[in-house]
Design a protein around this motif. Structure first.
Motif, PDB file in Angstrom:
ATOM      1  N   ASN A  73       0.824  -1.219   0.000  1.00 39.07           N
ATOM      2  CA  ASN A  73       0.000   0.000   0.000  1.00 39.07           C
ATOM      3  C   ASN A  73       0.852   1.261   0.000  1.00 39.07           C
ATOM      4  OD1 ASN A  73      -2.437  -1.371  -0.048  1.00 39.07           O
ATOM      5  ND2 ASN A  73      -2.615  -1.399   2.184  1.00 39.07           N
ATOM      6  N   ASP A  74       2.035   1.179   0.561  1.00 38.24           N
ATOM      7  CA  ASP A  74       2.913   2.342   0.643  1.00 38.24           C
ATOM      8  C   ASP A  74       3.660   2.597  -0.657  1.00 38.24           C
ATOM      9  OD1 ASP A  74       4.055   4.421   2.523  1.00 38.24           O
ATOM     10  OD2 ASP A  74       5.904   3.444   1.846  1.00 38.24           O
ATOM     11  N   VAL A  75       4.141   1.537  -1.316  1.00 36.85           N
ATOM     12  CA  VAL A  75       4.998   1.740  -2.496  1.00 36.85           C
ATOM     13  C   VAL A  75       4.430   1.169  -3.792  1.00 36.85           C
ATOM     14  CG1 VAL A  75       7.140   1.864  -1.173  1.00 36.85           C
ATOM     15  CG2 VAL A  75       6.370  -0.340  -2.050  1.00 36.85           C
ATOM     16  N   THR A  76       3.334   0.496  -3.762  1.00 32.09           N
ATOM     17  CA  THR A  76       2.685  -0.220  -4.875  1.00 32.09           C
ATOM     18  C   THR A  76       3.368  -1.567  -5.107  1.00 32.09           C
ATOM     19  OG1 THR A  76       3.932   0.528  -6.828  1.00 32.09           O
ATOM     20  CG2 THR A  76       2.119   1.951  -6.075  1.00 32.09           C
ATOM     21  N   GLU A  77       2.601  -2.490  -5.598  1.00 31.97           N
ATOM     22  CA  GLU A  77       3.119  -3.836  -5.825  1.00 31.97           C
ATOM     23  C   GLU A  77       4.203  -3.843  -6.894  1.00 31.97           C
ATOM     24  OE1 GLU A  77       1.573  -8.414  -6.335  1.00 31.97           O
ATOM     25  OE2 GLU A  77       0.174  -6.783  -6.724  1.00 31.97           O
ATOM     26  N   ALA A  78       3.993  -3.062  -7.957  1.00 31.49           N
ATOM     27  CA  ALA A  78       4.991  -3.022  -9.049  1.00 31.49           C
ATOM     28  C   ALA A  78       6.346  -2.551  -8.521  1.00 31.49           C
ATOM     29  CB  ALA A  78       4.504  -2.112 -10.164  1.00 31.49           C
ATOM     30  N   ARG A  79       6.341  -1.508  -7.692  1.00 32.93           N
ATOM     31  CA  ARG A  79       7.596  -0.997  -7.138  1.00 32.93           C
ATOM     32  C   ARG A  79       8.224  -2.015  -6.190  1.00 32.93           C
ATOM     33  NH1 ARG A  79      10.227   2.436  -9.259  1.00 32.93           N
ATOM     34  NH2 ARG A  79       8.763   4.123  -9.073  1.00 32.93           N
ATOM     35  N   LEU A  80       7.392  -2.692  -5.398  1.00 32.04           N
ATOM     36  CA  LEU A  80       7.913  -3.687  -4.462  1.00 32.04           C
ATOM     37  C   LEU A  80       8.525  -4.872  -5.210  1.00 32.04           C
ATOM     38  CD1 LEU A  80       8.339  -4.127  -1.474  1.00 32.04           C
ATOM     39  CD2 LEU A  80       6.125  -5.267  -1.370  1.00 32.04           C
ATOM     40  N   ILE A  81       7.962  -5.225  -6.333  1.00 31.37           N
ATOM     41  CA  ILE A  81       8.552  -6.280  -7.176  1.00 31.37           C
ATOM     42  C   ILE A  81       9.947  -5.848  -7.621  1.00 31.37           C
ATOM     43  CG2 ILE A  81       8.387  -7.468  -9.411  1.00 31.37           C
ATOM     44  CD1 ILE A  81       5.299  -7.448  -8.974  1.00 31.37           C
ATOM     45  N   GLU A  82      10.059  -4.604  -8.074  1.00 27.07           N
ATOM     46  CA  GLU A  82      11.369  -4.078  -8.497  1.00 27.07           C
ATOM     47  C   GLU A  82      12.376  -4.071  -7.353  1.00 27.07           C
ATOM     48  OE1 GLU A  82      10.837  -0.164 -10.049  1.00 27.07           O
ATOM     49  OE2 GLU A  82       9.454  -0.829 -11.620  1.00 27.07           O
TER      50      GLU A  82
END
Length: 144
Positions: free
Chosen positions: A10-19
């Motif tokens: 929720n804080d960084v988005t799933e796409a960013r967390l994947i990266e």
């Protein structure tokens, strides 16, 4: 844990967390054990500050909300640091510094927790000092 993987998403988005977590050539999924490890590290830092003044575990919902925010911030900053090494942006550095300042303010009492403090849990320190005759005082060995 003060926060969850879902809170980080929720804080960084799933796409960013994947990266930030998937080290493969083509990142496709969040590496959950890595995120959980960073959350545990952050929570350990939080507990090392909080245990100086409060009884653990923290159960008050208002306190948990404050600690959740700090845990998310520290975890996300650690994930960014892991990915970028020494090239962290000023925003990330400021976010981490703010979270650490909050922890310091909690231990100083500037930010008050509703959780029982150590003093309330074990009682106020009690110290009784009595005057004893020193062995080196005059007449100590004579019984006078």
């Amino acid at each position: 844990m003060y926060c969850t993987v879902a809170d980080i998403i929720n804080d960084v988005t799933e796409a960013r967390l994947i990266e930030l977590t998937d080290d493969s050539a083509t990142p496709t999924a969040v590496v959950v054990p890595l995120v959980e490890a960073k959350i545990i590290e952050s929570d350990n830092i939080i507990n090392s500050y909080i245990q100086q003044i409060a009884v653990l575990p923290i159960t008050n919902s208002a306190d948990l909300s404050v600690l959740k925010t700090i845990s998310i911030t520290l975890s996300v900053c650690d994930l960014w640091q892991r990915r970028l090494q020494a090239e962290m942006s000023e925003n990330i550095i400021n976010r981490r510094n703010y979270a650490m300042a909050m922890l310091k303010d909690i231990t100083k009492g500037v930010i008050k927790l509703n959780t029982p403090t150590i003093a309330t849990a074990i009682g106020k320190p009690f110290l009784k000092v009595s005057r004893r005759t020193s062995r080196w005082e005059k007449n100590y060995f004579n019984g006078n």
